[in-house]
Design an enzyme around this catalytic site. Structure first.
Site, PDB file in Angstrom:
ATOM      1  N   THR A 108       0.821  -1.224   0.000  1.00  0.00           N
ATOM      2  CA  THR A 108       0.000   0.000   0.000  1.00  0.00           C
ATOM      3  C   THR A 108       0.857   1.277   0.000  1.00  0.00           C
ATOM      4  O   THR A 108       0.354   2.358  -0.278  1.00  0.00           O
ATOM      5  CB  THR A 108      -0.881   0.051   1.260  1.00  0.00           C
ATOM      6  N   ASP A 203      18.346  -0.796   4.306  1.00  0.00           N
ATOM      7  CA  ASP A 203      19.130  -1.976   3.918  1.00  0.00           C
ATOM      8  C   ASP A 203      20.588  -1.621   3.655  1.00  0.00           C
ATOM      9  O   ASP A 203      21.502  -2.357   4.023  1.00  0.00           O
ATOM     10  CB  ASP A 203      18.532  -2.630   2.663  1.00  0.00           C
TER      11      ASP A 203
HETATM   12  C1  PRP Z   1      12.068   4.220   4.381  1.00  0.00           C
HETATM   13  C2  PRP Z   1      12.602   5.568   4.779  1.00  0.00           C
HETATM   14  C3  PRP Z   1      11.366   6.312   5.201  1.00  0.00           C
HETATM   15  C4  PRP Z   1      10.320   5.753   4.277  1.00  0.00           C
HETATM   16  C5  PRP Z   1      10.097   6.753   3.194  1.00  0.00           C
HETATM   17  O1  PRP Z   1      11.855   3.430   5.489  1.00  0.00           O
HETATM   18  O2  PRP Z   1      13.589   5.517   5.743  1.00  0.00           O
HETATM   19  O3  PRP Z   1      11.024   6.093   6.567  1.00  0.00           O
HETATM   20  O4  PRP Z   1      10.851   4.548   3.720  1.00  0.00           O
HETATM   21  O5  PRP Z   1       9.064   6.377   2.391  1.00  0.00           O
HETATM   22  P1  PRP Z   1       7.715   7.228   2.284  1.00  0.00           P
HETATM   23  O6  PRP Z   1       8.111   8.656   2.160  1.00  0.00           O
HETATM   24  O7  PRP Z   1       7.089   6.682   1.032  1.00  0.00           O
HETATM   25  O8  PRP Z   1       6.892   6.955   3.490  1.00  0.00           O
HETATM   26  P2  PRP Z   1      11.329   1.926   5.364  1.00  0.00           P
HETATM   27  O9  PRP Z   1       9.836   1.892   5.468  1.00  0.00           O
HETATM   28  O10 PRP Z   1      11.932   1.277   4.168  1.00  0.00           O
HETATM   29  O11 PRP Z   1      11.852   1.255   6.693  1.00  0.00           O
HETATM   30  P3  PRP Z   1      13.355   1.001   7.182  1.00  0.00           P
HETATM   31  O12 PRP Z   1      13.953   2.343   7.472  1.00  0.00           O
HETATM   32  O13 PRP Z   1      13.153   0.188   8.414  1.00  0.00           O
HETATM   33  O14 PRP Z   1      14.102   0.252   6.113  1.00  0.00           O
END
Ligand code: PRP
Ligand code: URA
Length: 209
Positions: A108, A203
């Protein structure tokens, strides 16, 4: 682009960003760069912090100066925001650090909260949200929602790479939040990744890709 969007034009930021994006940059170097870029961005993002007069005794006699007046809260968004904390905290060692855990549902693209230990009442006057990637903007807007619900009065967002879509989402929902970014990239791809971006910031920092 909003008036309170600040994109860095500093040569050191541009140099370090180029190495950060490189797909051959390994996690250790990647973490160092995230830390260094964060310090450089924090220099600009803290330009309007309030001061109060203070005097000290130097070995040569009295000196008038100024100290930070407000309590600062650094708010890293787990996981990827973690790498931004250390350097910024070194610059402002009196800050509090409040972690918010969010991950983006891959289907989503909506943020899902999994960690929040904020106390009942706010303990800081200024919050600086730390997250390297502003992609759809869902995670950043949700973090600001949480902080406003907590009672935070002044909130800034600090990130390393942003997509125009993420800037719009964050600014539309929270126009009062200044956005400090290393660079604004071209676009999001069809699975919500920033292009050219750097891939998955979590990652790449933690070697989990
Ligand atoms: C990444 C990043 C942000 C988010 C950005 O985190 O660090 O928090 O995605 O995406 P958005 O602007 O579309 O919300 P992720 O959800 O991959 O988690 P992680 O940091 O644990 O890898
Ligand atoms: N999260 C990341 O880590 N990278 C992107 O490009 C988008 C979201």
């Amino acid at each position: 682009m909003p008036r309170n969007l600040f994109e860095s034009s500093h040569p050191l930021v541009r140099h370090k960003l180029t190495i950060l994006r490189d797909k051959d940059t390994k996690p250790k170097k990647f973490r160092e760069l995230i830390r260094e870029i964060s310090i450089l961005l924090a220099y600009e993002a803290t330009r309007d912090l309030m001061l109060e007069s203070a005097s000290v005794e130097s070995p040569m006699g009295p000196a008038s100066g100024a100290l930070l007046r407000e309590k600062i809260g650094l708010v890293p968004v787990l996981r990827a925001g973690l790498g931004m904390v250390e350097g910024v905290w070194e610059m402002m060692p009196g800050s509090e650090v409040w972690h918010i855990g969010l991950f983006r549902d891959e289907r989503t693209l909506k943020p899902v909260q999994y960690y929040n230990k904020l106390p009942v009442a706010p303990t800081v006057q200024v919050c600086i949200v730390l997250d390297p990637m502003l992609a759809t903007g869902g995670s950043a807007a949700a973090t600001v929602d949480i902080l406003k619900e907590w009672g935070a009065e002044r909130i800034k967002f600090m990130g390393i790479i942003a997509a125009p879509e993420g800037i719009k989402t964050l600014h539309d929902s929270h126009p009062d939040v200044d956005i400090h970014i290393g660079v604004v990239d071209e676009k999001l791809n069809d699975i919500g990744y920033i292009v050219p971006g750097l891939g998955d910031a979590g990652d790449r920092q933690f070697g989990t890709g």
